[in-house]
Enzyme design. Structure first.
Site, PDB file in Angstrom:
ATOM      1  CE  LYS A   1       2.328   4.890   8.093  1.00  0.00           C
ATOM      2  NZ  LYS A   1       0.941   4.963   8.545  1.00  0.00           N
TER       3      LYS A   1
ATOM      4  CG  ASP B   1       5.859   3.566   0.630  1.00  0.00           C
ATOM      5  OD1 ASP B   1       4.673   3.413   0.278  1.00  0.00           O
ATOM      6  OD2 ASP B   1       6.186   4.190   1.650  1.00  0.00           O
TER       7      ASP B   1
ATOM      8  CE1 TYR C   1      -2.372   3.269   2.525  1.00  0.00           C
ATOM      9  CE2 TYR C   1      -3.702   2.519   0.680  1.00  0.00           C
ATOM     10  CZ  TYR C   1      -3.446   3.438   1.671  1.00  0.00           C
ATOM     11  OH  TYR C   1      -4.260   4.552   1.813  1.00  0.00           O
TER      12      TYR C   1
HETATM   13  P1  KE4 Z   1      -0.613   8.479   4.451  1.00  0.00           P
HETATM   14  O1  KE4 Z   1      -1.102   9.200   3.212  1.00  0.00           O
HETATM   15  O2  KE4 Z   1      -1.730   7.704   5.126  1.00  0.00           O
HETATM   16  O3  KE4 Z   1       0.138   9.405   5.414  1.00  0.00           O
HETATM   17  O4  KE4 Z   1       0.490   7.413   4.005  1.00  0.00           O
HETATM   18  C1  KE4 Z   1       0.149   6.489   3.010  1.00  0.00           C
HETATM   19  C2  KE4 Z   1       1.082   5.296   3.123  1.00  0.00           C
HETATM   20  C3  KE4 Z   1       2.107   5.170   2.214  1.00  0.00           C
HETATM   21  N1  KE4 Z   1       2.972   4.126   2.276  1.00  0.00           N
HETATM   22  C4  KE4 Z   1       2.864   3.181   3.243  1.00  0.00           C
HETATM   23  C5  KE4 Z   1       3.837   2.057   3.276  1.00  0.00           C
HETATM   24  C6  KE4 Z   1       1.827   3.274   4.208  1.00  0.00           C
HETATM   25  O5  KE4 Z   1       1.710   2.314   5.168  1.00  0.00           O
HETATM   26  C7  KE4 Z   1       0.928   4.346   4.157  1.00  0.00           C
HETATM   27  C8  KE4 Z   1      -0.211   4.501   5.151  1.00  0.00           C
HETATM   28  N2  KE4 Z   1      -0.331   3.473   6.141  1.00  0.00           N
HETATM   29  C9  KE4 Z   1      -1.664   3.226   6.626  1.00  0.00           C
HETATM   30  C10 KE4 Z   1      -1.630   2.045   7.600  1.00  0.00           C
HETATM   31  N3  KE4 Z   1      -1.032   0.908   7.083  1.00  0.00           N
HETATM   32  C11 KE4 Z   1      -2.227   4.439   7.283  1.00  0.00           C
HETATM   33  C12 KE4 Z   1      -3.444   4.201   8.149  1.00  0.00           C
HETATM   34  C13 KE4 Z   1      -4.675   4.722   7.493  1.00  0.00           C
HETATM   35  O6  KE4 Z   1      -4.846   4.570   6.256  1.00  0.00           O
HETATM   36  O7  KE4 Z   1      -5.509   5.297   8.245  1.00  0.00           O
END
Ligand code: KE4
Length: 433
Positions: free
Chosen positions: A269, A241, A146
């Site tokens: 994060k 990523d 993701y």
């Molecule tokens: P954000 O746009 O949510 O800040 O980051 C996207 C993203 C990009 N790359 C990786 C590897 C990620 O895990 C994420 C976002 N992680 C999720 C949880 N696995 C965020 C939680 C959510 O969607 O509320």
């Protein structure tokens, strides 16, 4: 501090009147485990407290940012100092340079870095940059990985997409994903065959160097090296990523841990210390294509926001203290071993995939090395485990396709209490089967 006596059930009903699904990010809705999400009033160290005053040992840690735990004193001090001078200027500030310099110092593959406001912004910008730099269109991602919710990534994605079982998403035009090729994670042979067919058109391969959105699935030995070799042969860029793994599995992220430097790195994060920060950076010759230095456009009103920079700087500076990652490793290993021991004692098929303080409990007899393996795990067992742990004051991800995060605030007694609760939770899983 305002305390409300209204229970989460009532608050959730009201939230749904004004917010789609009652939440601002799908995985928070508890849709994968059922029931009502707990509305959280406050956090402190390794704990969060819901609106009814119940305390939980928190292993979500806001999905990764809180490696120092909730309300770390150095972050609060930096924030209150920054707030005295204002919240945002929409102009250059020293704090942005200070954080950028520290990121360049800590992350092996980053020579130049741009701050944005989320991981999604970081990955979507990195892909646009790779396409601009190479003049090519196609990208390759891996099933179950993701990279945020930008259109090009919403094919067989992990995290909330996996939780909700969404193969793609309405609203994503065919033109946005037709240039996205998908390969099973840890499958170098299939990746090679994709390159044989599409190599000259591939701008980049984007991957989580340690997958954590299908649950934690580490790279098989040699997999990352194969990705790098195939990209180099084809003239494609490697995009790591590291939104989750950055500053998590080592101070320099997975690229430091595995000794492999990508062309571009995406961060999120932890870099924001709990405030909204994403970043993308990498080779100087590639990053100098980013506007206004170069022609690849990307912008953001609150990018490099002074409060977010202050929280990020305080967090990364704190992580430079010697021995912290050894402490995280020791406590996380004890947690993983304790969980596995309690599962064995209750005859429950179980394994933990772990890299440092990033881990996922899988209800599976077989190893979990791919998205297919993860999807075949026992989700009903996870649901029983989740609810029993929650009722015993342990807050896990409300989805089997996420991770547990151990912070530096989790003490040995919290790990022991978690293992104790897991004993009862595995007994409940055995009972339910
Ligand atoms: P954000 O746009 O949510 O800040 O980051 C996207 C993203 C990009 N790359 C990786 C590897 C990620 O895990 C994420 C976002 N992680 C999720 C949880 N696995 C965020 C939680 C959510 O969607 O509320």
């Amino acid at each position: 501090m305002t305390t409300t006596t209204r229970p989460s059930t009532e608050l959730f009903e009201e939230a749904k009147r004004y917010i789609p699904g009652g939440v601002n990010s799908p995985v928070r809705s508890f849709s994968s485990v059922g029931g009502t999400p707990r509305f959280i009033e406050r956090g402190d160290g390794p704990y969060i407290f819901d609106v009814e005053g119940r305390r939980y040992i928190d292993y979500v840690c806001s999905w990764g940012p809180l490696i120092l735990g909730h309300r770390p004193r150095e972050v609060l001090a930096a924030l209150s100092e920054a707030m005295e001078r204002g919240t945002t200027f929409g102009a250059a500030t020293r704090a942005e340079t200070d954080l950028a310099r520290l990121v360049v110092e800590l992350v092996p593959g980053i020579e130049l870095v741009r701050m944005v406001n989320s991981g999604t912004e970081a990955t979507m910008s990195a892909v646009r940059l790779a396409r601009g730099f190479t003049g090519r269109q196609k990208i390759i991602k891996f099933t179950g990985c993701y990279h945020g919710h930008a259109d090009p990534f919403l094919v067989e994605a992990g995290s909330g997409m996996a939780t909700l079982g969404l193969p793609g998403s309405p609203g994503v035009p065919e033109t946005a994903t037709s240039a996205t090729l998908v390969c099973p994670y840890n499958d170098a042979a299939t990746l090679e065959s994709i390159f044989e067919t599409h190599g000259p058109e591939v701008a980049a391969v984007i991957l989580e160097p340690i997958a954590a959105n299908m649950g934690v699935v580490p790279p098989e030995p040699g997999f990352l090296q194969s990705v790098a070799k195939l990209c180099r042969q084809a003239g494609a860029l490697v995009i790591f990523d590291e939104v989750i793994t950055g500053f998590r599995v080592a101070l320099g992220g997975a690229q430091e841990l595995y000794g492999l430097t990508p062309d571009l790195t995406c961060l999120g994060k932890i870099i924001g210390g709990g405030l909204p920060v994403g970043a993308y950076g990498g080779r100087r010759d590639v990053m100098e294509m980013v506007s206004p230095a170069g022609p690849v456009y990307q912008a953001g009103t609150l990018s490099g926001n002074p409060l977010a920079m202050a929280a990020g700087l305080a967090t990364l500076r704190a992580l430079k203290a010697p021995g912290l990652y050894d402490t995280l490793e020791r406590r996380s290993r004890r947690l993983a071993e304790g969980l596995a021991e309690r599962a064995r004692a209750n005859g429950v098929p179980f394994r933990v995939n772990r890299v440092g303080s990033l881990l996922t409990p899988f209800f599976s007899l077989r190893p979990v090395r791919s998205y297919e393996d993860a999807k075949n795990c026992d989700r009903d067992a996870y649901r029983v485990f989740f609810w029993t742990m929650l009722e015993r004051g342990v807050y896990l991800a409300p989805s089997p396709f996420e991770a547990m995060f151990v912070s530096l605030a989790h003490r040995d007694e919290d790990i022991d209490e978690t293992i104790e609760s897991a004993g009862a939770a595995f007994a409940a899983v055995a009972e339910a089967n």
